[in-house]
Design an enzyme around this catalytic site. Structure first.
Site, PDB file in Angstrom:
ATOM      1  N   ASP A  62      27.315  62.720  28.890  1.00  0.00           N
ATOM      2  CA  ASP A  62      25.931  61.982  29.001  1.00  0.00           C
ATOM      3  C   ASP A  62      25.057  62.872  28.293  1.00  0.00           C
ATOM      4  OD1 ASP A  62      25.544  64.384  30.858  1.00  0.00           O
ATOM      5  OD2 ASP A  62      24.502  63.077  32.191  1.00  0.00           O
ATOM      6  N   TYR A  64      21.603  65.294  26.682  1.00  0.00           N
ATOM      7  CA  TYR A  64      21.093  66.337  26.925  1.00  0.00           C
ATOM      8  C   TYR A  64      19.804  65.751  28.243  1.00  0.00           C
ATOM      9  CZ  TYR A  64      23.005  68.627  23.144  1.00  0.00           C
ATOM     10  OH  TYR A  64      24.134  69.260  22.182  1.00  0.00           O
ATOM     11  N   PHE A  75      25.658  65.317  21.338  1.00  0.00           N
ATOM     12  CA  PHE A  75      25.355  66.517  20.832  1.00  0.00           C
ATOM     13  C   PHE A  75      24.334  66.975  20.043  1.00  0.00           C
ATOM     14  CE2 PHE A  75      30.137  66.209  21.818  1.00  0.00           C
ATOM     15  CZ  PHE A  75      30.162  67.180  22.955  1.00  0.00           C
ATOM     16  N   HIS A 183      35.989  72.143  25.826  1.00  0.00           N
ATOM     17  CA  HIS A 183      34.477  71.693  25.642  1.00  0.00           C
ATOM     18  C   HIS A 183      33.973  72.903  24.872  1.00  0.00           C
ATOM     19  CE1 HIS A 183      30.252  70.433  26.167  1.00  0.00           C
ATOM     20  NE2 HIS A 183      30.806  69.258  26.151  1.00  0.00           N
TER      21      HIS A 183
END
Length: 216
Positions: A62, A64, A75, A183
């Site tokens: 989802d 920031y 990102f 991640h």
């Protein structure tokens, strides 16, 4: 509504009850709360990278949730916004992989080249991660992954972290390249993200299939 080819691919989704209900929910949330990204930026990933232009998918969970951070690309943050730790680690791996020292945190240039920077959940309440989980976004974005996953033209799916990797089952065409790792978050990056070389592997695959490599 979003982009020429995406609108053709997703036309049946737009008519479904869950999507209409999602639209009503999201509009109310923007009216009542501080939501990111800005309303006009929700579909930026799809607007910048149309269906037939996608070469690579980088899947996030989802947006920031800090002020001015999200702008509709997974990102990515716009220039002048502090670099999030995950993005810092992505750039560190980019340097380790290809020797590229990237300072520009806005990944719009990747999107224009065919990198679909897709968040599975496309909106979030300020300072409240996963606040729009289970509201319908995942159904919509799973359809996007599924449609790309059965596309004949080979592409690369970059799945970082257990959530992104759980979407692998949606990718039906075995000619696609799926790159998986932990991640890039500081909590996990040292356990297999660093050294995974996703950028060079992506470009090698694209060139092998007659596609122009990404200028990362």
């Amino acid at each position: 509504m979003i982009n020429k080819k995406w609108d053709e691919v997703l036309k049946d989704e737009y008519k479904k009850d869950y999507f209409r209900n999602l639209g009503i929910f999201v509009k109310k949330e923007y009216h009542d709360k501080t939501i990111y990204p800005e309303y006009k930026d929700i579909f930026n990933a799809l607007k910048l990278t149309d269906y037939d232009k996608v070469k690579v998918v980088i899947l996030g969970q989802d947006p920031y949730h800090g002020e001015k951070e999200a702008h509709g690309l997974s990102f990515s943050v716009r220039a002048g916004v502090a670099m999030p730790p995950s993005l810092r680690n992505i750039f560190q791996e980019l340097y380790g992989d290809l020797g590229i020292k990237r300072a520009n945190t806005d990944l719009t240039d990747w999107a224009i080249q065919g990198v679909l920077l897709l968040n599975s959940i496309m909106t979030v309440v300020a300072n409240t991660p996963l606040s729009h989980k289970g509201k319908g976004w995942e159904v919509f974005t799973d359809k996007i992954i599924e449609e790309l996953g059965k596309r004949e033209k080979p592409l690369v799916f970059i799945l970082w972290g257990s959530y992104a990797r759980s979407k692998k089952e949606l990718i039906q065409n075995k000619n696609h390249l799926i790159l998986e790792s932990v991640h890039p978050s500081p909590l996990s990056a040292s356990r297999g993200f660093f050294g995974s070389k996703p950028f060079s592997k992506t470009n090698q695959f694209l060139e092998k299939h007659g596609e122009k490599p990404i200028e990362w």
